[in-house]
Design a protein around this motif. Structure first.
Motif, PDB file in Angstrom:
ATOM      1  N   ARG A 180      -9.484  42.045  -2.340  1.00  0.00           N
ATOM      2  CA  ARG A 180      -9.944  41.294  -2.486  1.00  0.00           C
ATOM      3  C   ARG A 180      -8.731  39.668  -2.459  1.00  0.00           C
ATOM      4  N   TYR A 181      -9.433  38.606  -2.715  1.00  0.00           N
ATOM      5  CA  TYR A 181      -9.159  37.054  -2.816  1.00  0.00           C
ATOM      6  C   TYR A 181      -7.562  37.443  -4.132  1.00  0.00           C
ATOM      7  N   GLY A 182      -8.305  36.880  -5.214  1.00  0.00           N
ATOM      8  CA  GLY A 182      -7.505  36.921  -6.256  1.00  0.00           C
ATOM      9  C   GLY A 182      -7.278  36.125  -7.011  1.00  0.00           C
ATOM     10  N   PRO A 183      -7.016  35.459  -7.369  1.00  0.00           N
ATOM     11  CA  PRO A 183      -6.796  34.236  -8.780  1.00  0.00           C
ATOM     12  C   PRO A 183      -6.368  32.913  -7.568  1.00  0.00           C
ATOM     13  N   ASN A 184      -7.481  32.032  -7.026  1.00  0.00           N
ATOM     14  CA  ASN A 184      -7.339  31.221  -5.672  1.00  0.00           C
ATOM     15  C   ASN A 184      -8.050  30.226  -6.392  1.00  0.00           C
ATOM     16  N   ARG A 185      -8.886  30.033  -7.560  1.00  0.00           N
ATOM     17  CA  ARG A 185      -9.522  28.255  -7.898  1.00  0.00           C
ATOM     18  C   ARG A 185      -8.719  27.874  -8.979  1.00  0.00           C
TER      19      ARG A 185
END
Length: 148
Positions: free
Chosen positions: A54-59
């Protein structure tokens, strides 16, 4: 071409710093440790997200670097609940009893040689104790009381 090597600090180099240099070194140590925690949490979350595909922290922030800051602010601003039978002073003091010894344990770690800060020669170490190993053991033992 000659190279000047930085001098390793000796016991005679300690205890001569002005108070403002000591405060600056303590703040720099605190900032270094807090940034280490922030990047450690960020790296762990990125690594675990890749393991889980999954992407993980990216926001929050560039590359998700502000996610740890947002988590810390969220925890600090959450509603505090006090159990009825708890001693409120000890309940609030327990996290401090755990964190302060952890930071104090790093005060004896030498981070570098003698350097010049604002024209004052000072070692890149907050304090030098002859009983540094015992101090580390004591700080590790004291922090357990926060859990208790």
């Amino acid at each position: 071409m000659t190279h000047v090597l930085a001098a390793d600090p000796t016991l005679a180099d300690f205890g001569k710093d002005p108070l403002w240099i000591t405060i600056i070194k303590a703040v720099m140590l605190f900032v270094f440790l807090m940034l280490g925690v922030l990047f450690g949490v960020w790296f762990e979350r990125k690594l675990i997200s890749r393991m889980q595909n999954r992407y993980g922290p990216n926001r929050a922030g560039k590359f998700g670097l502000l996610q740890s800051v947002a988590d810390g602010l969220k925890m600090g601003l959450k509603e505090d609940l006090f159990p009825r039978t708890v001693d409120k002073a000890l309940y609030l003091l327990a996290p401090v009893i755990m964190v302060v010894p952890a930071f104090l344990a790093f005060s004896i770690v030498p981070f570098g040689p003698v350097v010049s800060m604002f024209g004052v020669k000072t070692p890149l170490q907050l304090v030098d104790l002859p009983v540094a190993v015992l101090f580390m053991l004591a700080m590790g033992a004291v922090s357990v009381y926060g859990v208790v």
